[in-house]
Design an enzyme around this catalytic site. Structure first.
Site, short mmCIF file in Angstrom:
data_model
loop_
_atom_site.label_atom_id
_atom_site.label_comp_id
_atom_site.label_asym_id
_atom_site.label_seq_id
_atom_site.Cartn_x
_atom_site.Cartn_y
_atom_site.Cartn_z
N TYR A 197 0.94 -1.38 0.09
CA TYR A 197 0.17 -0.21 -0.18
C TYR A 197 1.08 0.99 0.27
O TYR A 197 1.23 1.90 1.22
CB TYR A 197 -1.29 0.26 1.39
N ARG A 204 1.52 6.47 7.25
CA ARG A 204 1.67 5.70 8.20
C ARG A 204 3.47 6.32 9.39
O ARG A 204 3.57 6.31 10.42
CB ARG A 204 3.35 4.15 7.44
N ASP A 242 -6.74 -9.15 10.36
CA ASP A 242 -6.28 -8.84 9.66
C ASP A 242 -7.47 -10.53 8.99
O ASP A 242 -7.21 -11.33 10.09
CB ASP A 242 -5.28 -8.91 8.41
N ASP A 286 -7.31 0.96 8.70
CA ASP A 286 -7.36 1.11 7.71
C ASP A 286 -8.33 -0.01 6.35
O ASP A 286 -7.80 -1.35 6.23
CB ASP A 286 -6.05 0.89 7.12
N CYS A 326 -11.00 4.68 1.56
CA CYS A 326 -9.74 4.52 0.10
C CYS A 326 -11.43 4.87 -1.53
O CYS A 326 -11.07 3.93 -2.08
CB CYS A 326 -9.46 3.48 -0.24
C1 LIG Z 1 -6.28 -1.34 2.54
S1 LIG Z 1 -5.99 -3.23 3.48
C2 LIG Z 1 -4.82 -2.51 4.80
C3 LIG Z 1 -3.43 -1.97 4.07
C4 LIG Z 1 -2.61 -1.70 5.23
N1 LIG Z 1 -3.12 -0.30 6.54
C5 LIG Z 1 -1.06 -1.36 5.40
O1 LIG Z 1 -0.35 -0.36 5.33
O2 LIG Z 1 -0.09 -2.19 4.51
C6 LIG Z 1 -7.15 -3.49 3.99
C7 LIG Z 1 -6.33 -5.51 4.75
O3 LIG Z 1 -7.92 -5.49 4.86
C8 LIG Z 1 -7.82 -7.38 5.55
N2 LIG Z 1 -9.12 -7.20 5.83
C9 LIG Z 1 -10.31 -6.80 5.05
N3 LIG Z 1 -11.85 -7.77 5.43
C10 LIG Z 1 -11.28 -7.57 6.49
C11 LIG Z 1 -11.91 -7.27 7.65
N4 LIG Z 1 -13.32 -7.94 7.89
N5 LIG Z 1 -11.63 -7.93 9.02
C12 LIG Z 1 -9.71 -7.56 9.23
N6 LIG Z 1 -8.97 -7.60 8.21
C13 LIG Z 1 -10.15 -7.69 7.05
C14 LIG Z 1 -7.66 -7.26 3.18
O4 LIG Z 1 -7.00 -8.93 4.09
C15 LIG Z 1 -5.87 -5.79 3.35
O5 LIG Z 1 -4.87 -6.71 4.49
#
Ligand SMILES: C[S@@+](CC[C@H](N)C(=O)[O-])C[C@H]1O[C@@H](n2cnc3c(N)ncnc32)[C@H](O)[C@@H]1O
Length: 384
Positions: A197, A204, A242, A286, A326
């Site tokens: 990301y 961050r 996650d 996020d 996002c």
């Molecule tokens: C936008 S990304 C996060 C990026 C991270 N903050 C970074 O800086 O690398 C969203 C993440 O949410 C996870 N995800 C999706 N639905 C979820 C849920 N209900 N509970 C926990 N994680 C979830 C996905 O697997 C993904 O890794």
């Protein structure tokens, strides 16, 4: 073949002159079909711009130039170099070199990972000139590899199948990038988006500055631990949550790569917040793009409300919530409103200390409001 000529309905040329980079099919009066390079004309036949024609798509044209430029390898080399020069100083070996419409190359994303590139082609027009674009990227950036991650479902709206695979050179299974002196393993082949990301780099850094030795930090939707590793390096005691096991495995490896440890939990982040009784100094939320559809705006904002509502009792005072969306469909004003509503429903006063958007390698082009997609609010729980 000659260029395609697209004649707009009366008055529709104004927004293109004002640098809105798309023409929709229902704004067109007449098309004289030619090749993929297409010139747009006003109702009166005055030239407005040159771009790429996506035959059969709802967005029938995407802007490239205000001149009659030849759309060839030199043109794309120039656009890529201009984009790169605009990036300024980015303290990372991975960043976005081309952000589609914002860099006047609608339909194309190019991310740099060390000396390799990951590209995404999102429109039919750009797909048709992909070979020339790849030659231009090779000339302008001399990459050791190019990998294509055009595996997004939205390509189907353009009549294109999702595509994923190597284009040039050998793509390492896993590469190591360095962002602000912090190392991360990235899997550009199987990771989400193009692997990392990149758009949360500034967030961050910002969140890391909130953290002192011994603080309890909850990183919800942690993916491969971007926020978590920064926080752990500042002395935070981090729990990363996650639903993706592989992402959490990589998050722990990323922590170790930097000489720190984090705890991880494979669980639904929304559920976790509702069930845990622990309290934290900092909560990062996020989530993925809940939806990109206008008619689902309420659903996106519902997630902001829920994350705020359920975070507030889990925060110390003062405690920090960093909550993001996002999706273009949720505006900053909308987010502020839903954070306020959640705070009222909890009876808890909050400050909003900062509003951050995507960083400089994902430029927000105000002529194209859709290019502002990432918004994060720093919410502070206070006492009265
Ligand atoms: C936008 S990304 C996060 C990026 C991270 N903050 C970074 O800086 O690398 C969203 C993440 O949410 C996870 N995800 C999706 N639905 C979820 C849920 N209900 N509970 C926990 N994680 C979830 C996905 O697997 C993904 O890794």
């Amino acid at each position: 073949m000659k260029e395609t000529r697209i004649y707009l309905k009366k008055g529709k040329e104004r927004k293109v002159r004002n640098l809105y980079p798309w023409v929709y099919r229902d704004e067109v009066r007449k098309i004289e079909e030619g090749d993929v390079v297409a010139d747009v004309f006003s109702h009166e036949g005055v030239f407005v711009g040159r771009g790429l024609y996506s035959k059969g798509a709802r967005i029938v044209w995407r802007f490239l130039s205000r001149e009659y430029d030849p759309i060839d390898r030199n043109f794309f080399v120039r656009r890529v170099e201009e984009a790169l020069n605009r990036r300024g100083k980015i303290n990372s070996t991975a960043f976005r070199v081309v952000f589609s419409e914002s860099d006047f190359l609608g339909g194309l994303m190019v991310d740099r990972y060390n000396d390799g590139l990951v590209i995404q082609v999102r429109s039919r027009g750009m797909e048709e000139v992909k070979g020339t674009v790849i030659d231009a990227l090779t000339e302008a950036l001399s990459p050791s590899f190019i990998y294509e991650r055009s595996d997004m479902e939205s390509r189907r709206y353009e009549g294109l199948e999702p595509v994923k695979g190597p284009v040039l050179g050998d793509v390492p299974d896993r590469l190591t990038i360095t962002e602000n002196g912090i190392n991360f393993y990235v899997d550009v082949v199987n990771g989400l988006k193009t692997g990392f990301y990149l758009d949360q780099r500034r967030s961050r850094e910002y969140v890391a500055d909130l953290i002192d030795e011994g603080m309890e930090v909850l990183d919800l939707f942690s993916y491969t631990g971007g926020f978590s590793v920064y926080a752990a390096l500042r002395g935070g005691r981090v729990l990363a949550v996650d639903t993706k096991e592989e992402a959490l495995d990589l998050a722990r490896e990323n922590a170790r790569l930097n000489g720190v440890e984090i705890r991880t939990l494979r669980y639904d982040a929304f559920k976790f917040l509702g069930e845990t009784e622990d309290v934290y100094d900092v909560i990062i939320a996020d989530p993925p793009a809940i939806s990109k559809r206008k008619d689902e705006r309420k659903k996106i904002l519902g997630a902001v409300w829920k994350l705020t509502y359920n975070s507030l009792p889990r925060l110390k005072v003062p405690g920090h919530l960093y909550v993001c969306t996002c999706s273009y469909q949720a505006s900053v004003e909308d987010m502020v409103k839903y954070v306020r509503l959640a705070a009222i429903d909890r009876g808890t006063p909050v400050h909003i200390r900062a509003i951050l958007i995507q960083p400089e390698d994902h430029p927000f082009l105000p002529h194209f409001p859709e290019s502002l997609y990432l918004k994060c609010l720093h919410v502070v729980k206070v006492e009265v």
